[in-house]
Design a protein around this motif. Structure first.
Motif, short mmCIF file in Angstrom:
data_model
loop_
_atom_site.label_atom_id
_atom_site.label_comp_id
_atom_site.label_asym_id
_atom_site.label_seq_id
_atom_site.Cartn_x
_atom_site.Cartn_y
_atom_site.Cartn_z
N PRO A 80 35.72 -4.64 -10.91
CA PRO A 80 34.24 -4.97 -11.47
C PRO A 80 33.75 -3.95 -12.20
CG PRO A 80 34.66 -5.00 -8.80
CD PRO A 80 35.97 -4.71 -9.42
N GLY A 81 32.86 -4.06 -13.02
CA GLY A 81 32.35 -3.14 -13.77
C GLY A 81 31.75 -1.76 -13.03
N PRO A 82 31.25 -1.83 -11.93
CA PRO A 82 30.94 -0.65 -11.25
C PRO A 82 32.04 0.27 -10.88
CG PRO A 82 29.46 -2.26 -10.40
CD PRO A 82 30.52 -2.94 -11.28
N ALA A 83 33.10 -0.44 -10.11
CA ALA A 83 34.45 0.40 -9.71
C ALA A 83 35.17 0.79 -11.05
CB ALA A 83 35.53 -0.75 -9.01
N ALA A 84 35.09 0.34 -11.94
CA ALA A 84 35.78 0.75 -13.33
C ALA A 84 35.23 2.04 -13.88
CB ALA A 84 36.04 -0.45 -14.40
N LYS A 85 33.90 1.97 -13.80
CA LYS A 85 33.16 3.29 -14.21
C LYS A 85 33.18 4.27 -13.19
CE LYS A 85 29.27 0.72 -16.66
NZ LYS A 85 28.15 0.25 -16.62
N LEU A 86 33.39 4.03 -12.01
CA LEU A 86 33.69 5.00 -11.03
C LEU A 86 35.17 5.55 -11.44
CD1 LEU A 86 33.20 6.86 -8.33
CD2 LEU A 86 34.24 4.78 -7.08
N ILE A 87 36.05 5.02 -11.72
CA ILE A 87 37.57 5.38 -11.93
C ILE A 87 37.18 6.09 -13.15
CG2 ILE A 87 39.88 4.59 -12.48
CD1 ILE A 87 39.13 4.14 -9.72
N GLU A 88 36.46 5.66 -14.11
CA GLU A 88 36.64 6.53 -15.26
C GLU A 88 35.93 7.94 -15.08
OE1 GLU A 88 34.35 4.20 -18.53
OE2 GLU A 88 35.69 2.44 -18.00
N GLU A 89 34.84 7.89 -14.19
CA GLU A 89 34.11 9.21 -14.05
C GLU A 89 35.07 9.93 -13.11
OE1 GLU A 89 30.97 11.97 -14.09
OE2 GLU A 89 31.41 10.36 -15.31
N LEU A 90 35.53 9.36 -12.35
CA LEU A 90 36.64 10.39 -11.51
C LEU A 90 37.85 11.09 -12.46
CD1 LEU A 90 37.12 8.34 -8.61
CD2 LEU A 90 35.85 10.27 -8.41
N ARG A 91 38.31 10.17 -13.33
CA ARG A 91 39.41 10.85 -14.26
C ARG A 91 38.57 11.87 -15.23
NH1 ARG A 91 41.53 4.87 -15.88
NH2 ARG A 91 43.04 4.83 -14.38
N ARG A 92 37.47 11.51 -15.84
CA ARG A 92 36.78 12.34 -16.52
C ARG A 92 36.56 13.97 -15.65
NH1 ARG A 92 32.25 14.89 -17.07
NH2 ARG A 92 31.00 13.83 -15.63
N ILE A 93 36.15 13.66 -14.61
CA ILE A 93 36.07 14.94 -13.66
C ILE A 93 37.37 15.65 -13.29
CG2 ILE A 93 35.29 16.05 -11.29
CD1 ILE A 93 33.42 13.38 -11.38
N ALA A 94 38.51 14.95 -13.10
CA ALA A 94 39.65 15.50 -12.94
C ALA A 94 40.37 16.19 -14.18
CB ALA A 94 40.50 14.37 -12.23
N GLU A 95 39.96 15.76 -15.30
CA GLU A 95 40.45 16.43 -16.34
C GLU A 95 39.56 17.27 -16.93
OE1 GLU A 95 40.78 12.72 -19.04
OE2 GLU A 95 42.50 12.16 -17.86
N ALA A 96 38.33 17.76 -16.47
CA ALA A 96 37.72 18.78 -17.04
C ALA A 96 38.28 20.10 -16.92
CB ALA A 96 36.23 18.50 -16.18
N PRO A 97 37.91 20.88 -17.76
CA PRO A 97 38.43 22.26 -17.69
C PRO A 97 38.08 22.92 -16.54
CG PRO A 97 37.27 22.15 -19.89
CD PRO A 97 37.12 20.83 -19.06
N GLY A 98 38.77 23.94 -15.89
CA GLY A 98 38.52 24.39 -14.57
C GLY A 98 38.75 23.54 -13.38
N THR A 99 39.30 22.23 -13.45
CA THR A 99 39.47 21.41 -12.20
C THR A 99 40.95 21.56 -11.73
OG1 THR A 99 37.90 20.07 -13.17
CG2 THR A 99 39.19 18.91 -11.47
N ARG A 100 40.95 21.82 -10.48
CA ARG A 100 42.44 22.08 -9.90
C ARG A 100 42.69 20.57 -9.88
NH1 ARG A 100 42.09 25.71 -4.89
NH2 ARG A 100 40.38 27.02 -5.52
N GLY A 101 44.22 20.22 -9.76
CA GLY A 101 44.66 18.99 -9.73
C GLY A 101 45.91 18.73 -9.86
#
Length: 87
Positions: free
Chosen positions: A66-87
């Motif tokens: 569903p749209g909200p779940a897809a947006k959540l996944i996109e946001e989590l990916r964006r946060i994980a790929e941000a500079p200085g993020t461990r992962g």
């Protein structure tokens, strides 16, 4: 009728209980074909124990989530790929 001691929707759990713990279960033959061919599971010859079932599959028009779940996944990916993020 036997007492129902475990209820699950997981085919993996059903197969495990039958193979490893001696449980009796019901499932469509195609779901345990591999285990039956390996000699791990077999059908009991119970007269009149045949039932027809209809399998229905549903599909979403706009992808798998569903749209909200897809947006959540996109946001989590964006946060994980941000500079200085461990992962």
């Amino acid at each position: 009728m036997p007492n129902i001691v475990v209820e699950t929707r997981s085919i993996v759990v059903l197969k495990s209980l039958v193979i490893n713990a001696g449980f009796i279960s019901w499932m469509p033959a195609p779901m345990y074909e591999v285990e039956r061919n390996a000699g791990l599971i077999d059908a009991l010859p119970i007269e009149g124990a045949h039932a027809e079932r209809t399998l229905t599959a549903f599909r979403r028009r706009e992808g798998l989530l569903p749209g909200p779940a897809a947006k959540l996944i996109e946001e989590l990916r964006r946060i994980a790929e941000a500079p200085g993020t461990r992962g």
